[in-house]
Design a protein around this motif. Structure first.
Motif, PDB file in Angstrom:
ATOM      1  N   ALA A   1       0.822  -1.211   0.000  1.00  0.00           N
ATOM      2  CA  ALA A   1       0.000   0.000   0.000  1.00  0.00           C
ATOM      3  C   ALA A   1       0.859   1.265   0.000  1.00  0.00           C
ATOM      4  N   ARG A   2       2.027   1.194   0.607  1.00  0.00           N
ATOM      5  CA  ARG A   2       2.925   2.356   0.630  1.00  0.00           C
ATOM      6  C   ARG A   2       3.507   2.640  -0.744  1.00  0.00           C
ATOM      7  N   HIS A   3       3.533   1.630  -1.604  1.00  0.00           N
ATOM      8  CA  HIS A   3       4.227   1.756  -2.884  1.00  0.00           C
ATOM      9  C   HIS A   3       3.304   1.523  -4.075  1.00  0.00           C
ATOM     10  N   LEU A   4       2.038   1.786  -3.908  1.00  0.00           N
ATOM     11  CA  LEU A   4       1.109   1.614  -5.019  1.00  0.00           C
ATOM     12  C   LEU A   4       1.453   2.564  -6.163  1.00  0.00           C
ATOM     13  N   PRO A   5       1.302   2.122  -7.399  1.00  0.00           N
ATOM     14  CA  PRO A   5       1.496   3.039  -8.529  1.00  0.00           C
ATOM     15  C   PRO A   5       0.474   4.175  -8.477  1.00  0.00           C
ATOM     16  N   ASP A   6       0.788   5.275  -9.121  1.00  0.00           N
ATOM     17  CA  ASP A   6      -0.172   6.369  -9.221  1.00  0.00           C
ATOM     18  C   ASP A   6      -1.395   5.916 -10.012  1.00  0.00           C
ATOM     19  N   PRO A   7      -2.562   6.480  -9.706  1.00  0.00           N
ATOM     20  CA  PRO A   7      -3.768   6.081 -10.452  1.00  0.00           C
ATOM     21  C   PRO A   7      -3.620   6.238 -11.957  1.00  0.00           C
ATOM     22  N   GLY A   8      -2.782   7.166 -12.400  1.00  0.00           N
ATOM     23  CA  GLY A   8      -2.598   7.365 -13.830  1.00  0.00           C
ATOM     24  C   GLY A   8      -1.523   6.498 -14.439  1.00  0.00           C
ATOM     25  N   ALA A   9      -0.959   5.579 -13.659  1.00  0.00           N
ATOM     26  CA  ALA A   9       0.109   4.712 -14.163  1.00  0.00           C
ATOM     27  C   ALA A   9      -0.444   3.745 -15.195  1.00  0.00           C
ATOM     28  N   PRO A  10       0.443   3.164 -16.012  1.00  0.00           N
ATOM     29  CA  PRO A  10      -0.024   2.175 -17.006  1.00  0.00           C
ATOM     30  C   PRO A  10      -0.839   1.063 -16.353  1.00  0.00           C
ATOM     31  N   GLU A  11      -1.757   0.525 -17.113  1.00  0.00           N
ATOM     32  CA  GLU A  11      -2.704  -0.453 -16.579  1.00  0.00           C
ATOM     33  C   GLU A  11      -2.021  -1.655 -15.950  1.00  0.00           C
ATOM     34  N   ASP A  12      -0.868  -2.028 -16.515  1.00  0.00           N
ATOM     35  CA  ASP A  12      -0.190  -3.228 -16.024  1.00  0.00           C
ATOM     36  C   ASP A  12       0.786  -2.949 -14.881  1.00  0.00           C
ATOM     37  N   ALA A  13       0.843  -1.703 -14.372  1.00  0.00           N
ATOM     38  CA  ALA A  13       1.857  -1.348 -13.371  1.00  0.00           C
ATOM     39  C   ALA A  13       1.754  -2.218 -12.128  1.00  0.00           C
ATOM     40  N   LEU A  14       0.543  -2.454 -11.672  1.00  0.00           N
ATOM     41  CA  LEU A  14       0.370  -3.264 -10.466  1.00  0.00           C
ATOM     42  C   LEU A  14       0.636  -4.738 -10.750  1.00  0.00           C
ATOM     43  N   ARG A  15       0.316  -5.163 -11.963  1.00  0.00           N
ATOM     44  CA  ARG A  15       0.537  -6.565 -12.310  1.00  0.00           C
ATOM     45  C   ARG A  15       2.027  -6.881 -12.460  1.00  0.00           C
ATOM     46  N   GLN A  16       2.791  -5.905 -12.900  1.00  0.00           N
ATOM     47  CA  GLN A  16       4.184  -6.152 -13.248  1.00  0.00           C
ATOM     48  C   GLN A  16       5.156  -5.911 -12.090  1.00  0.00           C
ATOM     49  N   LEU A  17       4.629  -5.740 -10.894  1.00  0.00           N
ATOM     50  CA  LEU A  17       5.515  -5.602  -9.740  1.00  0.00           C
ATOM     51  C   LEU A  17       6.387  -6.844  -9.575  1.00  0.00           C
ATOM     52  N   HIS A  18       7.597  -6.636  -9.107  1.00  0.00           N
ATOM     53  CA  HIS A  18       8.479  -7.759  -8.772  1.00  0.00           C
ATOM     54  C   HIS A  18       8.071  -8.231  -7.373  1.00  0.00           C
ATOM     55  N   ALA A  19       7.004  -9.011  -7.357  1.00  0.00           N
ATOM     56  CA  ALA A  19       6.347  -9.337  -6.089  1.00  0.00           C
ATOM     57  C   ALA A  19       7.234 -10.128  -5.143  1.00  0.00           C
ATOM     58  N   ALA A  20       7.987 -11.091  -5.661  1.00  0.00           N
ATOM     59  CA  ALA A  20       8.843 -11.898  -4.790  1.00  0.00           C
ATOM     60  C   ALA A  20       9.915 -11.032  -4.135  1.00  0.00           C
ATOM     61  N   ASP A  21      10.485 -10.098  -4.902  1.00  0.00           N
ATOM     62  CA  ASP A  21      11.491  -9.202  -4.339  1.00  0.00           C
ATOM     63  C   ASP A  21      10.866  -8.254  -3.323  1.00  0.00           C
ATOM     64  N   LEU A  22       9.665  -7.771  -3.618  1.00  0.00           N
ATOM     65  CA  LEU A  22       8.970  -6.876  -2.694  1.00  0.00           C
ATOM     66  C   LEU A  22       8.666  -7.600  -1.385  1.00  0.00           C
ATOM     67  N   TYR A  23       8.305  -8.853  -1.492  1.00  0.00           N
ATOM     68  CA  TYR A  23       8.019  -9.694  -0.316  1.00  0.00           C
ATOM     69  C   TYR A  23       9.271  -9.811   0.554  1.00  0.00           C
ATOM     70  N   LEU A  24      10.414 -10.080  -0.080  1.00  0.00           N
ATOM     71  CA  LEU A  24      11.661 -10.219   0.671  1.00  0.00           C
ATOM     72  C   LEU A  24      12.056  -8.895   1.315  1.00  0.00           C
ATOM     73  N   ALA A  25      11.933  -7.796   0.586  1.00  0.00           N
ATOM     74  CA  ALA A  25      12.294  -6.489   1.136  1.00  0.00           C
ATOM     75  C   ALA A  25      11.423  -6.140   2.337  1.00  0.00           C
ATOM     76  N   CYS A  26      10.132  -6.434   2.230  1.00  0.00           N
ATOM     77  CA  CYS A  26       9.222  -6.167   3.343  1.00  0.00           C
ATOM     78  C   CYS A  26       9.625  -6.968   4.574  1.00  0.00           C
TER      79      CYS A  26
END
Length: 297
Positions: free
Chosen positions: A61-86
């Protein structure tokens, strides 16, 4: 739209998301499945890391893309890396170990040839700056937003550090706490410090700073992380991928080297010798020993 009962991840994310992104998220098709997939990617990549879904979604939630970001911005997150960083930001032991083994130690090879001393110093600095919170702030690794690979993000931080280290004053800047913070290494909240004359107290601060700068970077980092930032032997062992007894031995060796260097500096600055110098050093050593008394427990 999926009901709240059937969308626990969406509900958690909305509760933490900035207000200007909530309507955007509510309209996102398949958001619950997407969030479940991001969580599954993190858990699958790092099966030994324990991280509650609420923590991961709060971080996202702290790092959500801006509402005007490309449609795939949330889908294309490096989720595994974000999980480890968190998980690293929360100090999860297995996450710290995974970060050390799979990210931190892979970065220097992509920076070009570096002298071994510079490489060791760089790794110490990265551990401190990325994994330690300062002044109540979260560790800097919490700033990683998952837009690109975590290893690339760390490499950028490392490259900036290498550039800073080339500055002739760079080594002095590695230990920038004020004198009163440095003195905690020797005598935190100690009424016996009042017996020192004002000039001796000032000389002690200066001598300690000079001694710390002269320490090898690994030893300085260990003292800093353990005594100024309060990291336990267990957490240091996890960060360094070593046994607890090995890390404790390294901290004890760093303490002894610090005392020797402080003795040399005090002798030069106060022009003391014999009984006077040993008396002052006895106070320093007794306070330091008291502070480190639980080191090997």
């Amino acid at each position: 739209m999926t009901s709240g009962e059937d969308a626990p991840f969406t509900r958690m994310l909305l509760a933490r998301a900035p207000e200007d992104r909530r309507d955007w998220l509510r309209e996102w098709p398949g958001l619950e499945a997407l969030l479940a997939g991001h969580l599954a990617a993190g858990e699958g990549a790092w099966p030994t890391v324990k991280l509650a879904p609420e923590s991961f979604l709060r971080h996202l939630a702290r790092h959500l893309p801006d509402p005007g970001a490309p449609e795939d911005a949330l889908r294309q997150l490096h989720a595994a890396d974000l999980y480890l960083a968190c998980a690293c930001a929360e100090g999860e032991p297995q996450a710290l170990l995974a970060f050390e083994q799979h990210v931190l130690r892979k970065v220097p090879a992509r920076l070009g040839p570096l002298p071994s001393a510079t490489l060791d110093e760089l790794l110490q600095m990265l551990r401190q700056r990325l994994l330690l919170g300062v002044g109540g702030a979260p560790p800097r690794i919490a700033d990683y937003a998952g837009r690109g690979p975590l290893r690339a993000w760390v490499r950028i931080v490392a490259a900036r550090m290498v550039s800073a280290m080339s500055n002739q004053n760079g080594r002095q800047e590695l230990f920038s706490e004020p004198p009163e913070a440095l003195e905690q290494l020797l005598a935190p909240d100690d009424p016996e410090r009042e017996v020192l004359r004002a000039d001796s107290s000032e000389a002690l601060s200066s001598a300690l700073r000079a001694a710390l700068v002269a320490l090898p970077e690994r030893e300085r980092a260990l003292l800093r992380m353990h005594h100024l930032h309060g990291l336990t032997m267990d957490r240091l062992a996890t960060m360094y991928g070593e046994s607890r007894s090995s890390v404790a031995r390294h901290v004890a060796q760093a303490r002894e080297r610090l005392l020797r260097l402080t003795r040399h500096e005090l002798a030069a600055r106060l022009k003391l010798e014999g009984h006077e110098l040993e008396s002052l050093l006895g106070l320093v050593r007794s306070r330091l020993d008291l502070n480190l008394g639980g080191l090997m427990d």
